[in-house]
Scaffold this motif. Structure first.
Motif, PDB file in Angstrom:
ATOM      1  N   THR A 115      51.136  45.164  43.176  1.00  0.00           N
ATOM      2  CA  THR A 115      50.198  45.786  42.237  1.00  0.00           C
ATOM      3  C   THR A 115      50.080  44.954  40.960  1.00  0.00           C
ATOM      4  N   GLN A 116      51.219  44.580  40.396  1.00  0.00           N
ATOM      5  CA  GLN A 116      51.192  43.784  39.165  1.00  0.00           C
ATOM      6  C   GLN A 116      50.485  42.450  39.382  1.00  0.00           C
ATOM      7  N   ALA A 117      50.682  41.859  40.541  1.00  0.00           N
ATOM      8  CA  ALA A 117      50.081  40.553  40.808  1.00  0.00           C
ATOM      9  C   ALA A 117      48.567  40.628  40.941  1.00  0.00           C
ATOM     10  N   VAL A 118      48.055  41.730  41.472  1.00  0.00           N
ATOM     11  CA  VAL A 118      46.617  41.825  41.721  1.00  0.00           C
ATOM     12  C   VAL A 118      45.845  42.308  40.491  1.00  0.00           C
ATOM     13  N   LEU A 119      46.508  42.958  39.557  1.00  0.00           N
ATOM     14  CA  LEU A 119      45.789  43.538  38.418  1.00  0.00           C
ATOM     15  C   LEU A 119      45.042  42.510  37.562  1.00  0.00           C
ATOM     16  N   PRO A 120      45.633  41.361  37.208  1.00  0.00           N
ATOM     17  CA  PRO A 120      44.860  40.389  36.420  1.00  0.00           C
ATOM     18  C   PRO A 120      43.600  39.920  37.143  1.00  0.00           C
ATOM     19  N   ILE A 121      43.678  39.805  38.460  1.00  0.00           N
ATOM     20  CA  ILE A 121      42.515  39.376  39.251  1.00  0.00           C
ATOM     21  C   ILE A 121      41.412  40.423  39.170  1.00  0.00           C
ATOM     22  N   MET A 122      41.773  41.679  39.355  1.00  0.00           N
ATOM     23  CA  MET A 122      40.775  42.747  39.337  1.00  0.00           C
ATOM     24  C   MET A 122      40.229  42.968  37.932  1.00  0.00           C
ATOM     25  N   ARG A 123      41.083  42.810  36.911  1.00  0.00           N
ATOM     26  CA  ARG A 123      40.575  42.930  35.533  1.00  0.00           C
ATOM     27  C   ARG A 123      39.548  41.841  35.248  1.00  0.00           C
ATOM     28  N   LYS A 124      39.845  40.636  35.690  1.00  0.00           N
ATOM     29  CA  LYS A 124      38.916  39.518  35.494  1.00  0.00           C
ATOM     30  C   LYS A 124      37.594  39.783  36.213  1.00  0.00           C
ATOM     31  N   GLN A 125      37.666  40.363  37.381  1.00  0.00           N
ATOM     32  CA  GLN A 125      36.465  40.683  38.161  1.00  0.00           C
ATOM     33  C   GLN A 125      35.671  41.838  37.552  1.00  0.00           C
ATOM     34  N   GLY A 126      36.382  42.728  36.825  1.00  0.00           N
ATOM     35  CA  GLY A 126      35.749  43.929  36.299  1.00  0.00           C
ATOM     36  C   GLY A 126      35.611  45.017  37.332  1.00  0.00           C
ATOM     37  N   GLN A 127      36.315  44.877  38.449  1.00  0.00           N
ATOM     38  CA  GLN A 127      36.268  45.895  39.501  1.00  0.00           C
ATOM     39  C   GLN A 127      37.377  45.644  40.504  1.00  0.00           C
ATOM     40  N   GLY A 128      37.699  46.690  41.250  1.00  0.00           N
ATOM     41  CA  GLY A 128      38.703  46.588  42.296  1.00  0.00           C
ATOM     42  C   GLY A 128      39.160  47.972  42.714  1.00  0.00           C
ATOM     43  N   HIS A 129      39.782  48.040  43.865  1.00  0.00           N
ATOM     44  CA  HIS A 129      40.269  49.314  44.401  1.00  0.00           C
ATOM     45  C   HIS A 129      41.662  49.081  44.966  1.00  0.00           C
TER      46      HIS A 129
END
Length: 272
Positions: A115-129
């Motif tokens: 979870t911690q690893a994927v959060l910066p990626i999704m924040r940068k994208q502005g979306q994620g699930h």
């Protein structure tokens, strides 16, 4: 619209079934497993659509490296399915320190690291699930599954807080809560503590408590997963199976009745 999906624990059970479901409709999937050979059949069938990644989620450094590799290979990560984990059978007294630590390391810390690893990626994208695999046993517990339930209770609390923390970033969080399914979760995938003679009656009662007909068919779950990842407004929680909702509803009705009975004692303890 096709998705880019990272799913952990894809070597067997729900993980492999759901990975194949997404691949069959043309989604790009990064699938992790402790042994890459467990993904050979998916690699052979789907070729470049699947990105196989060897990963033990309890290794935080390797987990961050694996998620970064998945982002590069997929061109982003729309959906994370935090599926890696296992069951531990044994009463509280029977459970060794090593068994308890491994259960929590995998089911809680492993999920946390991904979870911690994927959060910066999704924040940068502005979306994620982010889809967190919990269990109906993350809402109540059963004898001989106390440590497993403790790990899933932790997933529930962690994920509730996470959902509130990341909502403004456009990131959704769903907690999946399956009832029992006819996977190898209670068999080859499970760990079992050394039984004590003193708890023989407890083990016997638990073993006689369920019938094969009570277990859901894993092959019936893919439509629910497809609907979930395609939803513009996914639920914060989703039961899988027709046993979970009535069971948890009954359990919480009993809890509410006890809280109601003792509410005056509870209120008096406030001191004002």
């Amino acid at each position: 619209m096709r998705k880019t999906i990272l799913i952990t624990g894809a070597s067997r059970g729900f993980g492999k079934l759901w990975a194949k479901t997404f691949l069959e409709r043309g989604d790009k999937v990064a699938a992790t497993a402790r042994r890459l050979s467990d993904l050979d059949d998916l690699i052979k069938e789907f070729g470049d659509l699947i990105t196989p990644i060897q990963l033990d989620v309890t290794d935080r450094t390797k987990t961050f490296e694996a998620v970064q590799y998945a982002e590069t290979a997929l061109g982003g990560i729309d959906v994370l399915i935090n599926n890696a984990g296992f069951g531990l059978f044994g009463t509280i007294e029977e459970t060794s320190e090593e068994e308890a630590r491994q259960q929590i390391e995998t089911n809680v810390f492993g999920l946390l690291w991904v979870t911690q690893a994927v959060l910066p990626i999704m924040r940068k994208q502005g979306q994620g699930h982010i889809i967190q695999l919990s269990s109906a046993l993350g809402l109540t517990s059963l004898p001989t599954l106390g440590i497993y339930s403790a790990s899933k209770f932790a997933v529930e609390g962690l994920s509730e807080a996470l959902a509130a923390e990341v909502a403004d970033f456009g990131i959704k969080v769903t907690i999946l809560e399956p009832n029992g399914f006819a996977t190898d979760w209670p068999g080859a995938s499970a760990s079992k503590s050394k039984p004590m003679q003193e708890y023989e009656a407890v083990h016997q009662a638990f073993q006689n408590n369920g019938k094969p007909s009570d277990y859901g068919d894993p092959a019936a779950t893919p439509p629910a997963l497809l609907a979930l990842v395609d939803s513009a407004n996914p639920p914060s929680r989703l039961f899988l199976g027709n046993m979970a909702y009535p069971w948890i509803k009954y359990v919480y009705e009993q809890k509410l009745a006890v809280w109601e009975e003792w509410k005056d004692v509870s209120a008096a303890a406030h001191g004002k």
